[in-house]
Write an enzyme that holds these catalytic residues in place. Structure first.
Site, PDB file in Angstrom:
ATOM      1  N   GLU A 182       0.850  -1.183   0.000  1.00 51.72           N
ATOM      2  CA  GLU A 182       0.000   0.000   0.000  1.00 51.72           C
ATOM      3  C   GLU A 182       0.892   1.241   0.000  1.00 51.72           C
ATOM      4  OE1 GLU A 182      -3.357   2.224   2.805  1.00 51.72           O
ATOM      5  OE2 GLU A 182      -2.662   0.210   3.342  1.00 51.72           O
ATOM      6  N   ASP A 222      -5.231   9.127   9.205  1.00 56.13           N
ATOM      7  CA  ASP A 222      -3.851   8.828   9.590  1.00 56.13           C
ATOM      8  C   ASP A 222      -3.512   9.343  10.980  1.00 56.13           C
ATOM      9  OD1 ASP A 222      -3.423   7.684   7.101  1.00 56.13           O
ATOM     10  OD2 ASP A 222      -2.799   9.582   6.200  1.00 56.13           O
ATOM     11  N   TYR A 282     -11.032  -4.163   4.150  1.00 58.78           N
ATOM     12  CA  TYR A 282     -10.119  -3.626   5.161  1.00 58.78           C
ATOM     13  C   TYR A 282     -10.887  -3.502   6.479  1.00 58.78           C
ATOM     14  CZ  TYR A 282      -6.182  -0.600   6.644  1.00 58.78           C
ATOM     15  OH  TYR A 282      -5.081  -0.064   7.265  1.00 58.78           O
TER      16      TYR A 282
END
Length: 259
Positions: free
Chosen positions: A48, A59, A173
């Site tokens: 990734e 993030d 995911y």
């Protein structure tokens, strides 16, 4: 799709998939092809690649700081894709680009998808693109066989998980913490049961990500799903130039390693 097949092939060998995350342009964009080649040699099932962005809502601090370092080098989405083009001279594993909507809009959706195909991108992760808008976003654009990976959270109800899983491509995911990326010391007691439930519902392989930072984590969470995604720890170790620790972390995907 090539991304899903790579994960299933690894699982068929009795191993768990391992997808490391790197920030494109951290330390300079010219280093990205070498990093990708190293990660493939070390056993990455896929890789990734993050695109630096000024407002990375998914993030945590480590990846945010890596993005800021890349932005200090004026690295753009175009630069990351061109570095992937160069990397494809050596790197053959699937590559998943993780970016946000704004850089794609600025690039142009059709131009972005065409460039992804040209340079060898196999999948996309777009955290700020909700499921309900994803079909609309790509409705008039030719995505072809580029997988659009969806994310499910710990708070998603079963009906929502099923809906997202049915539309995810490449893999699903499964986010393992409530919050942003970053290393954890422990996970919730019910996490493994949750991951097993998600895996049972999903027609595509399920990979667990967020907070995974040790070989023990890889073993623990990988036991319930097809594999794991490790981001912040990989970024941290690359900055420290500790490639042997990365190799050790990735080796935990193998069935015979005791941690």
């Amino acid at each position: 799709m090539r991304l899903e097949q790579a994960i299933r092939t690894v699982n068929d060998r009795g191993e768990k998939a391992f997808i490391p995350y790197v920030m494109g342009g951290d330390g300079g964009i010219d280093h990205l092809p070498d990093i990708l080649a190293f990660l493939e040699r070390s056993g990455a099932t896929a890789i990734e690649v993050g695109v630096p962005f000024s407002d990375p809502v998914a993030d945590g601090p480590v990846i945010q700081e890596a993005g800021l370092r890349a932005l200090a080098h004026e690295v753009s989405l175009h630069d990351v894709l061109e570095a992937i083009r160069v990397a494809r001279q050596e790197t053959t594993v699937p590559i998943v680009v993780m970016t946000y909507l704004n850089p794609i809009f600025r690039f142009g959706i059709d131009a972005f998808l065409a460039t992804c195909r040209e340079v060898g991108v196999d999948g996309l992760i777009i955290p700020d693109l909700p499921l309900e808008q994803s079909a609309q976003f790509f409705a008039k654009h030719d995505k072809q066989d580029i997988a659009l990976v969806q994310l499910v959270s710990l708070t998603s109800p079963i009906e929502r998980i099923q809906k997202i899983a049915n539309q995810s491509e490449g893999f699903l995911y499964a986010v393992t913490v409530n919050g942003t990326t970053g290393g954890q010391t422990t996970f919730g007691e019910s996490l493994e049961a949750h991951l097993a439930n998600v895996a049972e519902l999903s027609p595509v392989p399920v990979l667990a990500g967020f907070g995974i930072s040790t070989p023990a984590h890889v073993k623990q969470l990988g036991a319930s799903v097809a594999g794991v995604i490790v981001g912040s720890k990989i970024v941290e170790l690359l900055q420290q130039e500790d490639r042997s620790a990365i190799e050790q972390l990735m080796a935990a995907r193998l069935p015979n390693l005791h941690v």
